[in-house]
Design a protein around this motif. Sequence first.
Motif, PDB file in Angstrom:
ATOM      1  N   LEU A 190       0.807  -1.240   0.000  1.00 48.71           N
ATOM      2  CA  LEU A 190       0.000   0.000   0.000  1.00 48.71           C
ATOM      3  C   LEU A 190       0.833   1.281   0.000  1.00 48.71           C
ATOM      4  CD1 LEU A 190      -2.972  -0.762   2.428  1.00 48.71           C
ATOM      5  CD2 LEU A 190      -3.089  -0.357  -0.034  1.00 48.71           C
ATOM      6  N   PHE A 191       2.079   1.204   0.475  1.00 51.20           N
ATOM      7  CA  PHE A 191       2.944   2.395   0.558  1.00 51.20           C
ATOM      8  C   PHE A 191       4.298   2.000  -0.059  1.00 51.20           C
ATOM      9  CE2 PHE A 191       0.093   2.079   4.245  1.00 51.20           C
ATOM     10  CZ  PHE A 191      -0.737   3.161   3.978  1.00 51.20           C
ATOM     11  N   ALA A 192       4.290   1.788  -1.353  1.00 57.44           N
ATOM     12  CA  ALA A 192       5.382   1.050  -2.013  1.00 57.44           C
ATOM     13  C   ALA A 192       6.658   1.853  -2.216  1.00 57.44           C
ATOM     14  CB  ALA A 192       4.890   0.528  -3.356  1.00 57.44           C
ATOM     15  N   VAL A 213       1.269   0.375  -4.648  1.00 56.05           N
ATOM     16  CA  VAL A 213       0.540   1.651  -4.618  1.00 56.05           C
ATOM     17  C   VAL A 213       1.389   2.706  -3.909  1.00 56.05           C
ATOM     18  CG1 VAL A 213      -1.580   2.792  -3.811  1.00 56.05           C
ATOM     19  CG2 VAL A 213      -1.620   0.349  -4.397  1.00 56.05           C
ATOM     20  N   ASP A 214       1.438   3.900  -4.455  1.00 60.68           N
ATOM     21  CA  ASP A 214       2.025   5.027  -3.716  1.00 60.68           C
ATOM     22  C   ASP A 214       1.372   6.319  -4.218  1.00 60.68           C
ATOM     23  OD1 ASP A 214       4.791   5.212  -1.839  1.00 60.68           O
ATOM     24  OD2 ASP A 214       4.099   7.116  -2.706  1.00 60.68           O
ATOM     25  N   LYS A 215       1.266   7.277  -3.321  1.00 64.20           N
ATOM     26  CA  LYS A 215       0.605   8.538  -3.649  1.00 64.20           C
ATOM     27  C   LYS A 215       1.584   9.537  -4.264  1.00 64.20           C
ATOM     28  CE  LYS A 215      -2.537  11.825  -1.436  1.00 64.20           C
ATOM     29  NZ  LYS A 215      -3.096  12.267  -0.158  1.00 64.20           N
ATOM     30  N   ASP A 241      -3.938   7.284  -3.741  1.00 63.08           N
ATOM     31  CA  ASP A 241      -4.001   7.291  -2.283  1.00 63.08           C
ATOM     32  C   ASP A 241      -4.413   5.881  -1.832  1.00 63.08           C
ATOM     33  OD1 ASP A 241      -4.740   9.611   0.109  1.00 63.08           O
ATOM     34  OD2 ASP A 241      -5.363   7.527   0.387  1.00 63.08           O
ATOM     35  N   ALA A 242      -3.741   5.355  -0.825  1.00 69.06           N
ATOM     36  CA  ALA A 242      -4.016   3.982  -0.382  1.00 69.06           C
ATOM     37  C   ALA A 242      -5.497   3.788  -0.057  1.00 69.06           C
ATOM     38  CB  ALA A 242      -3.155   3.655   0.838  1.00 69.06           C
ATOM     39  N   ARG A 243      -6.112   4.809   0.539  1.00 72.12           N
ATOM     40  CA  ARG A 243      -7.536   4.671   0.925  1.00 72.12           C
ATOM     41  C   ARG A 243      -8.417   4.491  -0.309  1.00 72.12           C
ATOM     42  NH1 ARG A 243      -6.275   8.761   4.563  1.00 72.12           N
ATOM     43  NH2 ARG A 243      -6.191   8.003   6.704  1.00 72.12           N
ATOM     44  N   MET A 258       2.082  -2.759   4.866  1.00 69.76           N
ATOM     45  CA  MET A 258       1.745  -1.391   5.297  1.00 69.76           C
ATOM     46  C   MET A 258       2.983  -0.758   5.911  1.00 69.76           C
ATOM     47  SD  MET A 258      -2.033  -1.985   6.949  1.00 69.76           S
ATOM     48  CE  MET A 258      -2.343  -0.225   7.019  1.00 69.76           C
ATOM     49  N   ASN A 259       3.876  -0.272   5.042  1.00 73.71           N
ATOM     50  CA  ASN A 259       5.147   0.286   5.507  1.00 73.71           C
ATOM     51  C   ASN A 259       5.110   1.823   5.450  1.00 73.71           C
ATOM     52  OD1 ASN A 259       8.474   0.625   4.265  1.00 73.71           O
ATOM     53  ND2 ASN A 259       7.859   0.378   6.377  1.00 73.71           N
ATOM     54  N   LEU A 260       4.309   2.383   6.334  1.00 77.93           N
ATOM     55  CA  LEU A 260       4.248   3.838   6.516  1.00 77.93           C
ATOM     56  C   LEU A 260       4.232   4.061   8.037  1.00 77.93           C
ATOM     57  CD1 LEU A 260       3.827   6.742   5.362  1.00 77.93           C
ATOM     58  CD2 LEU A 260       1.373   6.272   5.379  1.00 77.93           C
TER      59      LEU A 260
HETATM   60  N1  SAM Z   1       7.812   0.826   1.307  1.00 75.35           N
HETATM   61  C1  SAM Z   1       8.769   1.779   0.775  1.00 75.35           C
HETATM   62  C2  SAM Z   1      10.164   1.483   1.248  1.00 75.35           C
HETATM   63  O1  SAM Z   1      10.339   0.581   2.077  1.00 75.35           O
HETATM   64  O2  SAM Z   1      11.100   2.124   0.780  1.00 75.35           O
HETATM   65  C3  SAM Z   1       8.367   3.226   1.085  1.00 75.35           C
HETATM   66  C4  SAM Z   1       8.137   3.495   2.528  1.00 75.35           C
HETATM   67  S1  SAM Z   1       7.895   5.225   2.931  1.00 75.35           S
HETATM   68  C5  SAM Z   1       8.167   5.129   4.667  1.00 75.35           C
HETATM   69  C6  SAM Z   1       6.145   5.443   2.860  1.00 75.35           C
HETATM   70  C7  SAM Z   1       5.580   5.704   1.477  1.00 75.35           C
HETATM   71  O3  SAM Z   1       4.144   5.895   1.604  1.00 75.35           O
HETATM   72  C8  SAM Z   1       6.100   6.946   0.803  1.00 75.35           C
HETATM   73  O4  SAM Z   1       6.638   6.608  -0.453  1.00 75.35           O
HETATM   74  C9  SAM Z   1       4.861   7.858   0.635  1.00 75.35           C
HETATM   75  O5  SAM Z   1       4.857   8.582  -0.581  1.00 75.35           O
HETATM   76  C10 SAM Z   1       3.729   6.859   0.662  1.00 75.35           C
HETATM   77  N2  SAM Z   1       2.439   7.402   1.111  1.00 75.35           N
HETATM   78  C11 SAM Z   1       2.190   8.289   2.093  1.00 75.35           C
HETATM   79  N3  SAM Z   1       0.886   8.503   2.226  1.00 75.35           N
HETATM   80  C12 SAM Z   1       0.261   7.723   1.305  1.00 75.35           C
HETATM   81  C13 SAM Z   1      -1.098   7.488   0.964  1.00 75.35           C
HETATM   82  N4  SAM Z   1      -2.095   8.119   1.585  1.00 75.35           N
HETATM   83  N5  SAM Z   1      -1.368   6.593  -0.008  1.00 75.35           N
HETATM   84  C14 SAM Z   1      -0.370   5.953  -0.642  1.00 75.35           C
HETATM   85  N6  SAM Z   1       0.938   6.150  -0.384  1.00 75.35           N
HETATM   86  C15 SAM Z   1       1.256   7.014   0.590  1.00 75.35           C
END
Ligand code: SAM
Length: 338
Positions: A190-192, A213-215, A241-243, A258-260
């Motif tokens: 979800l937060f790729a 997925v990434d925003k 947006d993940a949502r 879910m790596n955020l």
């Molecule tokens: N998983 C990746 C990694 O390990 O390198 C990226 C992790 S980073 C901590 C979190 C990612 O979530 C960021 O690339 C950010 O752009 C994305 N992000 C933040 N809010 C988001 C949302 N509402 N929907 C989708 N992606 C989102």
Amino acid sequence: MKLWALRVPGKMAEDIRRLLLQTGQIHPEAQIRRDDEHILIPVTGKLGPDELAVLSGAGENITVIEAEFESKRKKPSLEDILGFTPGFDVIGDIAIIDADDTDATRIAKALMEYRKSINVVLGALSPVEGEFRTRQWVVLTGEHRTHTVHKEHGCRYNVDLACAYFSARLGTERKRVADMVKPGQYVVDLFAGVGPFSILIGKSVPGASVMAVDKNPGAVKLLRENIRLNRLENVTAVEDDARHAAVNMKHSADHVIMNLPQSAREFLDCGILVAKSGCVVHFYDITHEDDFYGTSWELIQEAAARVGGTVECVGKRIVRSYAPYQYNVCIEFRVIGD
Ligand code: SAM
């Protein structure tokens, strides 16, 4: 270093070495070495025919050549140069240090000198911040760029630290999660970001398919490049947006990543919504050492109740320390549908 040397048949080498030692003609900083059947003895200057004749009797078996030698001197380490051990990260050919460090300039220069694979030293001017989890940078030394190619577990990643998140410190964690995925499974990341979980899974489990997925448009551009770079057909990138993305992927995934960590709690509902019955959700959080998992687990259960379904914990671990008393933790839970 290139020096004048005597090329001596092996059986004569020890005698010649002793004679040269007596006359002080052996170069003090170079290492004597073998060259096929001969020994190369580095000397302080070019020897003439008379000196050669004295050394070898007839002078026929010894030749004077120029040759490369290793220095006997031990190369100074980063610690020798600085007098302390600096903290730094390496992503591709970029080293990262804290720009606020009072020794930042010295550390940057020493890193360029000590690590031949480093071509840029970036100073972090800010913590990881904002929705897209990026940092502000200053180039302290080397080429003026924030882009590099990072290699990890046989995958290559285009990374641009100015526009998308990337941390080399999560490599072991990514491998652990990838090893849990089986052929035929569907993974939603979800937060790729630039794709380090998705790409590794796509590459190491060709029979699985991944929705990444990434925003952040900058991250998704790099993610798409990385899918091509690693020649993958089982990874799809979506800028969303993940949502919003979750609504289109209801009850479909065998694994949800879910790596955020700073705000994944706010997305628990959509993570659980995407899970099909039996799915494992890999949920990352930042917690205090007084409460490693308790509050996170309560929030997970509350979200499951809202979405409909129950959860069982299948694993929890500290991934790394994050700040004083704070840890980046992973809780893995299975979703059991109604
Ligand atoms: N998983 C990746 C990694 O390990 O390198 C990226 C992790 S980073 C901590 C979190 C990612 O979530 C960021 O690339 C950010 O752009 C994305 N992000 C933040 N809010 C988001 C949302 N509402 N929907 C989708 N992606 C989102």
